[in-house]
Structure formats: C-alpha cells, structure tokens
Enzyme design. Sequence first.
Site, PDB file in Angstrom:
ATOM      1  N   LYS A 123      11.231 -15.418  14.551  1.00  0.00           N
ATOM      2  CA  LYS A 123       9.934 -15.789  14.320  1.00  0.00           C
ATOM      3  C   LYS A 123       9.031 -14.785  15.737  1.00  0.00           C
ATOM      4  O   LYS A 123       8.145 -14.330  15.427  1.00  0.00           O
ATOM      5  CB  LYS A 123       9.519 -17.554  14.067  1.00  0.00           C
ATOM      6  CG  LYS A 123      10.357 -17.699  12.699  1.00  0.00           C
ATOM      7  CD  LYS A 123       9.421 -19.299  12.625  1.00  0.00           C
ATOM      8  CE  LYS A 123       9.648 -19.267  11.785  1.00  0.00           C
ATOM      9  NZ  LYS A 123      10.396 -20.660  11.869  1.00  0.00           N
ATOM     10  N   LYS A 199      -7.520   8.702  -5.766  1.00  0.00           N
ATOM     11  CA  LYS A 199      -7.217   7.972  -5.958  1.00  0.00           C
ATOM     12  C   LYS A 199      -7.633   6.892  -6.506  1.00  0.00           C
ATOM     13  O   LYS A 199      -8.971   6.535  -5.852  1.00  0.00           O
ATOM     14  CB  LYS A 199      -5.807   7.635  -5.617  1.00  0.00           C
ATOM     15  CG  LYS A 199      -6.274   6.845  -4.076  1.00  0.00           C
ATOM     16  CD  LYS A 199      -4.992   6.310  -3.724  1.00  0.00           C
ATOM     17  CE  LYS A 199      -5.527   5.069  -2.353  1.00  0.00           C
ATOM     18  NZ  LYS A 199      -4.162   4.403  -2.024  1.00  0.00           N
ATOM     19  N   LYS A 202      -8.723  -0.330  -4.849  1.00  0.00           N
ATOM     20  CA  LYS A 202      -8.811  -1.720  -4.263  1.00  0.00           C
ATOM     21  C   LYS A 202     -10.543  -1.441  -3.578  1.00  0.00           C
ATOM     22  O   LYS A 202     -11.182  -1.914  -4.094  1.00  0.00           O
ATOM     23  CB  LYS A 202      -8.285  -2.779  -4.110  1.00  0.00           C
ATOM     24  CG  LYS A 202      -7.196  -3.167  -4.929  1.00  0.00           C
ATOM     25  CD  LYS A 202      -5.835  -4.123  -4.013  1.00  0.00           C
ATOM     26  CE  LYS A 202      -5.313  -4.655  -4.851  1.00  0.00           C
ATOM     27  NZ  LYS A 202      -3.975  -5.315  -3.804  1.00  0.00           N
TER      28      LYS A 202
HETATM   29  N1  TYM Z   1      -4.693   5.226  -7.601  1.00  0.00           N
HETATM   30  C1  TYM Z   1      -2.774   4.343  -7.151  1.00  0.00           C
HETATM   31  N2  TYM Z   1      -2.484   5.329  -8.518  1.00  0.00           N
HETATM   32  C2  TYM Z   1      -0.875   4.549  -8.522  1.00  0.00           C
HETATM   33  N3  TYM Z   1      -0.375   4.201  -7.844  1.00  0.00           N
HETATM   34  C3  TYM Z   1      -1.352   3.272  -6.902  1.00  0.00           C
HETATM   35  C4  TYM Z   1      -2.338   3.617  -7.383  1.00  0.00           C
HETATM   36  N4  TYM Z   1      -2.983   2.458  -6.230  1.00  0.00           N
HETATM   37  C5  TYM Z   1      -2.125   2.173  -5.533  1.00  0.00           C
HETATM   38  N5  TYM Z   1      -0.814   2.212  -6.256  1.00  0.00           N
HETATM   39  C6  TYM Z   1       0.493   2.022  -6.035  1.00  0.00           C
HETATM   40  O1  TYM Z   1       0.157   0.216  -5.960  1.00  0.00           O
HETATM   41  C7  TYM Z   1       1.166  -0.553  -5.240  1.00  0.00           C
HETATM   42  C8  TYM Z   1       0.693  -1.300  -4.577  1.00  0.00           C
HETATM   43  O2  TYM Z   1      -0.447  -1.227  -3.644  1.00  0.00           O
HETATM   44  P1  TYM Z   1      -0.771  -1.433  -1.968  1.00  0.00           P
HETATM   45  O3  TYM Z   1      -1.995  -0.919  -1.759  1.00  0.00           O
HETATM   46  O4  TYM Z   1      -0.778  -2.924  -2.011  1.00  0.00           O
HETATM   47  O5  TYM Z   1       0.464  -1.334  -1.644  1.00  0.00           O
HETATM   48  C9  TYM Z   1       0.242  -1.116  -0.069  1.00  0.00           C
HETATM   49  O6  TYM Z   1      -0.146  -1.032   0.640  1.00  0.00           O
HETATM   50  C10 TYM Z   1       2.091  -0.559   0.544  1.00  0.00           C
HETATM   51  N6  TYM Z   1       1.720  -0.389   1.952  1.00  0.00           N
HETATM   52  C11 TYM Z   1       2.268  -2.622   0.301  1.00  0.00           C
HETATM   53  C12 TYM Z   1       4.058  -2.436   1.194  1.00  0.00           C
HETATM   54  C13 TYM Z   1       4.254  -2.848   2.596  1.00  0.00           C
HETATM   55  N7  TYM Z   1       6.000  -2.653   2.707  1.00  0.00           N
HETATM   56  C14 TYM Z   1       6.155  -2.679   1.248  1.00  0.00           C
HETATM   57  C15 TYM Z   1       7.437  -1.795   1.012  1.00  0.00           C
HETATM   58  C16 TYM Z   1       7.834  -1.666  -0.027  1.00  0.00           C
HETATM   59  C17 TYM Z   1       6.920  -0.741  -0.676  1.00  0.00           C
HETATM   60  C18 TYM Z   1       5.385  -0.765  -0.720  1.00  0.00           C
HETATM   61  C19 TYM Z   1       5.146  -1.877   0.441  1.00  0.00           C
HETATM   62  C20 TYM Z   1       1.912   0.974  -4.547  1.00  0.00           C
HETATM   63  O7  TYM Z   1       3.164   0.796  -4.816  1.00  0.00           O
HETATM   64  C21 TYM Z   1       0.984   1.740  -4.855  1.00  0.00           C
HETATM   65  O8  TYM Z   1       1.455   2.866  -4.649  1.00  0.00           O
END
Ligand code: TYM
Length: 333
Positions: A123, A199, A202
């Site tokens: 924590k 890409k 969001k």
């Molecule tokens: N346009 C796109 N085309 C294809 N894939 C896409 C596109 N936009 C988003 N993604 C994929 O969606 C997943 C979640 O996105 P996040 O931005 O929340 O994803 C993120 O911000 C990460 N850092 C979250 C995270 C935190 N810890 C982790 C450990 C393992 C894997 C992932 C994480 C992701 O797989 C992302 O590659």
Amino acid sequence: MALHSMRKARECWNFIRALHQGPDAAPVPQKDAVKRIFSGIQPTGIPHLGNYLGAIESWVRLQDEHDSVLYSIVDLHSITVPQDPTILRQSILDMTAALLACGINPEKSILFQQSQAKTAKEKQSGTMGLLTYPVLQAADILLYKSTHVPVGEDQVQHMELVQDLAQSFNKKYGEFFPVPKCILTSMKKVKSLRDPSAKMSKSDPDKLATVRITDSPEEIVQKFRKAMTDFTSEVTYEPASRGGVSNLVAIHAAVAGLPVEEVVRRSAGMDTARYKLVVADAVIEKFAPIKSEIEKLKMNKDHLEKVLQVGSAKAKELAYPVCQEVKKLVGFL
Ligand SMILES: Nc1ncnc2c1ncn2[C@@H]1O[C@H](COP(=O)(O)OC(=O)[C@@H](N)Cc2c[nH]c3ccccc23)[C@@H](O)[C@H]1O
C-alpha cells in the site's frame, strides 16, 4: 504537486536501477511455464472500435483458450490526467458493464480493478511516482508473472520496456519473470475515420473520428458517411496507398468475421459512398446486442461491484506470492 511527483518518479527509477545492480545470480533454466494472459484497459470513456477489435475481442477468445487469464480496469493509469472522483467511480462500473457485455466472463477470466488488487503490504507504494505510466504498466504485468499480453500496436513500446525490465531482473536474480510477449491481432491499429494516418482514439477531438460501442445507429451511419476516403470510387484493400478505404474494408472484414478478400469480392461494383453504409450496417449489427447488454448490466450496480470485488480478491491472491518472492530475491525479506 508536480515537483512531488517528479521526485517520486526519480525515486522510482533509482529503485529500479538499484534492482539492476544487485548481485549476479547463476541463471536458472527457464521452466516450461504455463501461459498467463494479462491485459488492461483504462476506464475513462466508452470503448471504441479500436479497443474492441484491437484488444477486447481477442480477450474474449483467449479466456476460452487459456486457464489463467486476467483483465484489469486500470484506474491508476487513468489518473495521469485529472479525473473527477465521482465520474471516475462511475466510469469504472461502466467499463465493467462494457467488458462483460462484450463477452468477458468472470468465470473464465479474472476481471478486476487495478487499484483494488494491490497486496496489503504494497500500500505504501501507491504514490504518483510509482505510478509513472510505463513503470506501472510493467508492474501490472510482472506482478502476475504474465507470459502473454494481448494489446493493440500503440502498446508495443510500453511492452518493450516491460521486457527489458524482466530481462534485467532475471539477469541479476536468476530466471524469475517470464519475458512477456505481445499478442497482436490483424486489427492491431484501427485507424481514425477522419485521418487514416492516425489511430482511432478515445481522446480524438474530432467526434466523427471514433466509433464507440454505445453509439446510436444514426451516429454510426453519420460517422461512416463522413469517413475520409480518396477520389477513387472502387473498393479495394491497399493499406499503403489507399489508407481510408482500406481501413473501412479491414473494419468490415473484422466485424463480419470474413476474410478481407471476401469482403472486397462482395463489394465489387459498389462505389465507396455506398460501401460506407454497408460497413456502418455491419458495425451496427455487431454492436447492437452488446449495446443492449450494457444497458441491462448498468442497471445492476451491485452485480458490477461484486464482479470487481471477487476479481480483485483473486488477483491479489495471485500477486501476493510473486511480490514476496521478489522481496526475498532482492534481499528485502
Ligand atoms: N485504434 C486502436 N486500434 C487497435 N487497438 C487499440 C486502438 N486504440 C486502443 N487500442 C487497444 O485497446 C486496449 C485498451 O486501450 P487503452 O488506451 O485503455 O490502454 C492503455 O492505456 C494501456 N496502457 C492500459 C494498460 C495498463 N496496464 C497494462 C498492462 C497490460 C496491457 C495494457 C495495460 C489496448 O490494448 C490498446 O492497444
């Protein structure tokens, strides 16, 4: 606050460097480890086509193919930009509903909230410093000794750091962490509908660029109608020279579950204006059952909270022995 965060970030990097300077240990042969799948998604905002096709859809498949699968709603990652606590709390439940509606099944995978799955003794590390983005991502993955990480292409860079950290640790302390591999789908980079060189994201300020899974049919039609293509009216798949229309073909093939060639063959003789509506229809059809399931799930807040509680407890159980082992190897215990 900024200074405090920077100091903590520096402490964090020093800590990692210190780990790397530990005594050289004799390498232990890597065991034929069982696969452990891990991935995460930020709770902020509704998942879009990129999240769905690049990640969530393959997460659903992987939970059927593997015994040990964890998916994390990474709320700690989301506070790297300011968040309203009330909205964040709601967004975590909304993301839970969205993932369940997409087919994530808590009987087959552990679905949990990142901030709730820290081991009790950890924590004190909940500071912004340790949460420095890529390091936190590495901690997420390594804490469960994950072997495979299904993500979109934008995460590959973060994954390289995770691999480096795992390798450096192993070099000093003996083979302990599996070096996690990315699992990329053919939809690893779904492009923006307004700019096929970017890409889908969001946070795109152009609302027409991103199709969210809860968009109404009218919104979906409008977004595809306005999708950027070129002056050739034929439908072809040539990603290098015709990014816009090729993105539409790739999306169409993925949501219809058809090979790209088949989608192109079926659209012979159609112009891109007409084709955009065909793709919009395919997306509407794919998302309709998910959208209505999300609405149902969102009415049962207790159920969503329960799913996360159970998942977080299971994740904590898996993390605790790994954390203890790391402490022993480093000499903290
Ligand atoms: N346009 C796109 N085309 C294809 N894939 C896409 C596109 N936009 C988003 N993604 C994929 O969606 C997943 C979640 O996105 P996040 O931005 O929340 O994803 C993120 O911000 C990460 N850092 C979250 C995270 C935190 N810890 C982790 C450990 C393992 C894997 C992932 C994480 C992701 O797989 C992302 O590659």
